[in-house]
Each structure stands twice: as C-alpha cells, then as structure tokens.
Write a protein that holds these residues in place. Structure first.
Motif, mmCIF file in Angstrom:
data_model
loop_
_atom_site.group_PDB
_atom_site.id
_atom_site.type_symbol
_atom_site.label_atom_id
_atom_site.label_comp_id
_atom_site.label_asym_id
_atom_site.label_seq_id
_atom_site.Cartn_x
_atom_site.Cartn_y
_atom_site.Cartn_z
ATOM 1 N N TYR A 1 0.838 -1.173 -0.008
ATOM 2 C CA TYR A 1 -0.011 0.091 -0.004
ATOM 3 C C TYR A 1 0.718 1.199 0.059
ATOM 4 N N SER A 2 0.589 1.997 -0.931
ATOM 5 C CA SER A 2 1.609 3.090 -1.166
ATOM 6 C C SER A 2 0.862 4.615 -1.246
ATOM 7 N N CYS A 3 1.676 5.559 -0.721
ATOM 8 C CA CYS A 3 1.496 7.070 -1.124
ATOM 9 C C CYS A 3 2.237 7.501 -2.254
ATOM 10 N N ARG A 4 1.807 8.076 -3.443
ATOM 11 C CA ARG A 4 2.581 8.868 -4.090
ATOM 12 C C ARG A 4 2.247 10.395 -4.077
ATOM 13 N N VAL B 1 0.175 2.455 5.015
ATOM 14 C CA VAL B 1 0.965 2.723 4.103
ATOM 15 C C VAL B 1 2.460 2.206 4.358
ATOM 16 N N LYS B 2 3.073 1.598 3.315
ATOM 17 C CA LYS B 2 4.271 1.050 3.349
ATOM 18 C C LYS B 2 5.424 1.587 2.580
ATOM 19 N N SER B 3 4.664 2.386 1.416
ATOM 20 C CA SER B 3 5.804 3.046 0.577
ATOM 21 C C SER B 3 5.355 4.539 0.125
ATOM 22 N N SER C 1 6.460 7.926 -1.878
ATOM 23 C CA SER C 1 7.256 8.249 -3.044
ATOM 24 C C SER C 1 7.054 9.905 -3.305
#
Length: 220
Positions: A26-29, A58-60, A62
């Motif tokens: 699960y990511s936030c860009r 959230v794990k990532s 960027s």
C-alpha cells in the motif's frame, strides 16, 4: 504556481496530497505539495484512501519531480509510522540534518535519486535499524560521516548506491561490493565535522489550530 485560499487546520509546515494505491504494497505517491511558510515539518496528509485502509497501512511513500521541495520533511513518522520505503526522485534536496528519519523504525529502503545532496551526516540512519537499501545515485556528495556505517547491518545490506557523485561513483549489491563502497566513502569522502474510502481523509498534526491560510501549491 497556483495560490489557493483554503480552510485548513494549520501549523506552519508541509502538506502532502497523496494518491493512494496498491494491494500487496500500500503506497502513497505524493501528487502535490503544499508548503506553508517554509517550515520543514509535515503537518498534514490529504487523500482518498482505498476502502478499509488508513495512513498506518502505508508502506511506501514516494515524492517525484517536486522542484520546490529542497528538503526531506520532518515528522513523516507521525503520519506513516509503518513505512518501509521512502523515495525521492528528481527533487533538489541539498542539506540533510540527520533528524529526518526519526521514528521510522520499520524503514528498510531509502532513496534520494537525482538530488543535490552534498553531505550525509553520520547519524542519518540511527533511527532506522532495519535499513538494508540506500540509494544516493546522482547527487553531489563530497562528504559522509564515518559513523554512518555504524548504523548499518552490513551483512543485510543488499544495495548501497553512491554512483554519479562528486567524490565517488560506485554502487554495491553484494556484501563484498558494499564493503568496497564503504571503504571508498571513508577514503574519498571523509566528513570534516562529526555530525554526529472511498472518502477523502485529512490527517493533521495534533497541535494544529484551525485557520484560513494561503498555501503555495506545488504540482508535478
């Protein structure tokens, strides 16, 4: 550059607008960055989470192509306490204080690729005992604090990238190559000083006060 008057909880600092995605990771860009009065602390995260997800999932994180973000914001751990990967690409980060990763105890991967970093303080990874991948490719590094390597569990580091810098152009992906990069850094880049929903959610710093603020919106 667009100026917006918005009603938002505020202490002076940085606001991220996240595009959340991912099932396995699960990511936030970060799509947009609001910078309030040039404070370097992250004070708010805005974005539409996937159903059942929160910032804690959230794990990532960027941040790509934000030319007006010349620093790594402080306080990221207050919003993303379980972060595993933190990535900056093509942002003009110049100075690292050594406190930027405080509280990110689960962080394993860190990257500033194509930045303007000139020096990495020796205490930079003191708060990240699980770090196993470091990428400073394409910066302007001339010095690295020797004690930086005391924070790294070398046998578990599978990537140490310092290529395309002023004092070094090397990377390592095996233990022997990682050790070689470290020795080159010690020899060629010594530090002169000891530095030692789908609903839209809004996360705010606990000490924020509500006010109307003019924000500078930085978009890619």
């Amino acid at each position: 550059l667009i100026f917006l008057a918005v009603f938002t909880p505020k202490i002076r600092g940085v606001v991220f607008y996240c595009m959340f995605s991912g099932t396995t990771v699960y990511s936030c860009r970060v799509d947009s960055v609001f910078e309030i009065a040039q404070n370097q602390t992250l004070v708010q995260v805005v974005g539409a989470h996937l159903t059942g997800k929160t910032n804690a999932d959230v794990k990532s994180l960027s941040i790509h192509n934000h030319p007006q973000l010349p620093f790594v914001p402080l306080g990221i751990d207050h919003f993303f306490p379980n972060l595993v990967g933190l990535y900056f690409y093509n942002t003009p980060i110049t100075v690292l204080s050594g406190n930027e990763l405080s509280g990110l105890v689960n962080l394993e991967r860190f990257r500033i690729w194509l930045g303007l970093v000139e020096s990495v303080p020796g205490n930079f990874f003191n708060s990240t005992p699980k770090i196993n991948f470091v990428d400073f490719d394409g910066n302007q590094i001339t010095s690295v604090g020797e004690e930086l390597f005391d924070s790294l569990d070398i046998p578990n580091v599978h990537g140490l990238f310092f290529d395309n810098n002023d004092c070094i152009d090397q990377r390592g992906t095996t233990i022997s190559r990682v050790r070689m990069v470290i020795e080159t850094l010690k020899t060629r880049c010594p530090s002169s000083a000891a530095t030692t929903t789908t609903s839209t959610t809004m996360s705010t710093s606990p000490s924020a006060n509500t006010t109307t603020t003019t924000l500078s919106l930085i978009t890619t």
